[in-house]
Design an enzyme around this catalytic site. Structure first.
Site, mmCIF file in Angstrom:
data_model
loop_
_atom_site.group_PDB
_atom_site.id
_atom_site.type_symbol
_atom_site.label_atom_id
_atom_site.label_comp_id
_atom_site.label_asym_id
_atom_site.label_seq_id
_atom_site.Cartn_x
_atom_site.Cartn_y
_atom_site.Cartn_z
ATOM 1 N N ASN A 30 0.852 -1.191 0.000
ATOM 2 C CA ASN A 30 0.000 0.000 0.000
ATOM 3 C C ASN A 30 0.889 1.243 0.000
ATOM 4 O OD1 ASN A 30 0.394 0.976 2.879
ATOM 5 N ND2 ASN A 30 -0.307 -1.128 3.235
ATOM 6 N N ARG A 31 0.268 2.392 -0.135
ATOM 7 C CA ARG A 31 1.013 3.635 -0.349
ATOM 8 C C ARG A 31 1.400 4.367 0.937
ATOM 9 N NH1 ARG A 31 1.020 4.736 -5.705
ATOM 10 N NH2 ARG A 31 -0.763 4.002 -6.933
#
Ligand code: C5P
Length: 234
Positions: A30-31
């Site tokens: 994920n970011r």
């Protein structure tokens, strides 16, 4: 900052984003940049706490004096948090934990032509649920008051409720003591330098609104709210 109001407190913070491997070279991730959790840890240290930072794939330098425990996956993060939580006064779960992981790990790299009978076929990935680490810390604590458990939640308001209503419901569902509700939306928060949060405390109707401000300034406000919960006036 508010001086050294966390001296004699041991604080455990998680940050970063977990990576769930598919094979030796690929993962689901994920970011999350880890900046907010890093700021929470660094502000606690500056206010005198002994700080352990469980860091999932963090690619940022960490201030000296903070004990860093690097992890990659949700299960590794869970093992470190479970083993350490009881030795700390406050646990802050900032990490973005993958809700799912691939059911199977391929010990060698998955080939483009993974099915010789059908060279153009693409493989499917089956996912399984990861544990909710924060919920596990709440159950492991049982009825005890320590450690104080602080969760984070990234919310966008939707047709089912405002950011604050969704946060209230999540605080009740998770069973933690404080929930830092992060307003997210296009261009906001993930990797950004400024952020807006609302700190909800179990048993209190008011929210502490902080920001938009730097993640460092937001962290100061979060610790003010945590200190108020650790040492309630009156
Ligand atoms: O339910 P949601 O993912 O929004 O909850 C976010 C909070 O729960 C964060 O504090 C996050 O670190 C924690 N969490 C967790 N384990 C998961 C998912 C989220 O501890 N599997």
């Amino acid at each position: 900052g508010s001086g050294h109001d966390l001296t004699e407190h041991a604080v455990l913070v998680s940050t970063g984003g977990t990576r769930e491997p598919l094979d030796p070279v690929r993962y689901l991730g994920n970011r999350s940049s880890g900046k907010q959790g890093l700021a929470v840890a660094e502000v606690a240290a500056a206010r005198g706490a002994r700080v352990t930072l469980v860091a999932a794939n963090l690619e940022l330098p960490v201030a000296p004096g903070i004990d860093v425990v690097p992890v990659e996956t949700a299960l590794e993060l869970q093992a470190e948090m479970d083993a350490r939580a009881a030795d700390h006064d406050v646990v802050v779960m900032v990490a973005a934990v993958a809700d799912f992981r691939p059911a199977d790990y391929a010990a060698s790299k998955i080939k483009k032509t993974h099915d010789p009978a059908d060279p153009d076929a693409a493989p499917s990935i089956t996912l399984v649920r990861n544990p909710d680490i924060l919920a596990g810390l709440v159950s492991a604590r049982g009825g005890a008051a320590s450690p104080l458990l602080v969760g984070f939640a990234a919310e966008t308001g939707d047709e089912t409720g405002s950011v604050l209503e969704l946060g209230r419901a999540k605080l009740a569902r998770k069973g933690c003591d404080l929930l830092v509700v992060n307003e997210v939306g296009a261009g906001l928060t993930f990797g950004a330098d400024d952020t807006t949060v609302h700190v909800l405390t179990r048993g209190r109707d008011d929210a502490v609104d902080i920001g938009p401000a730097s993640k460092r300034a937001v962290s100061e406000g979060i610790w003010d709210a945590v200190v108020a919960s650790l040492h309630p006036a009156g």
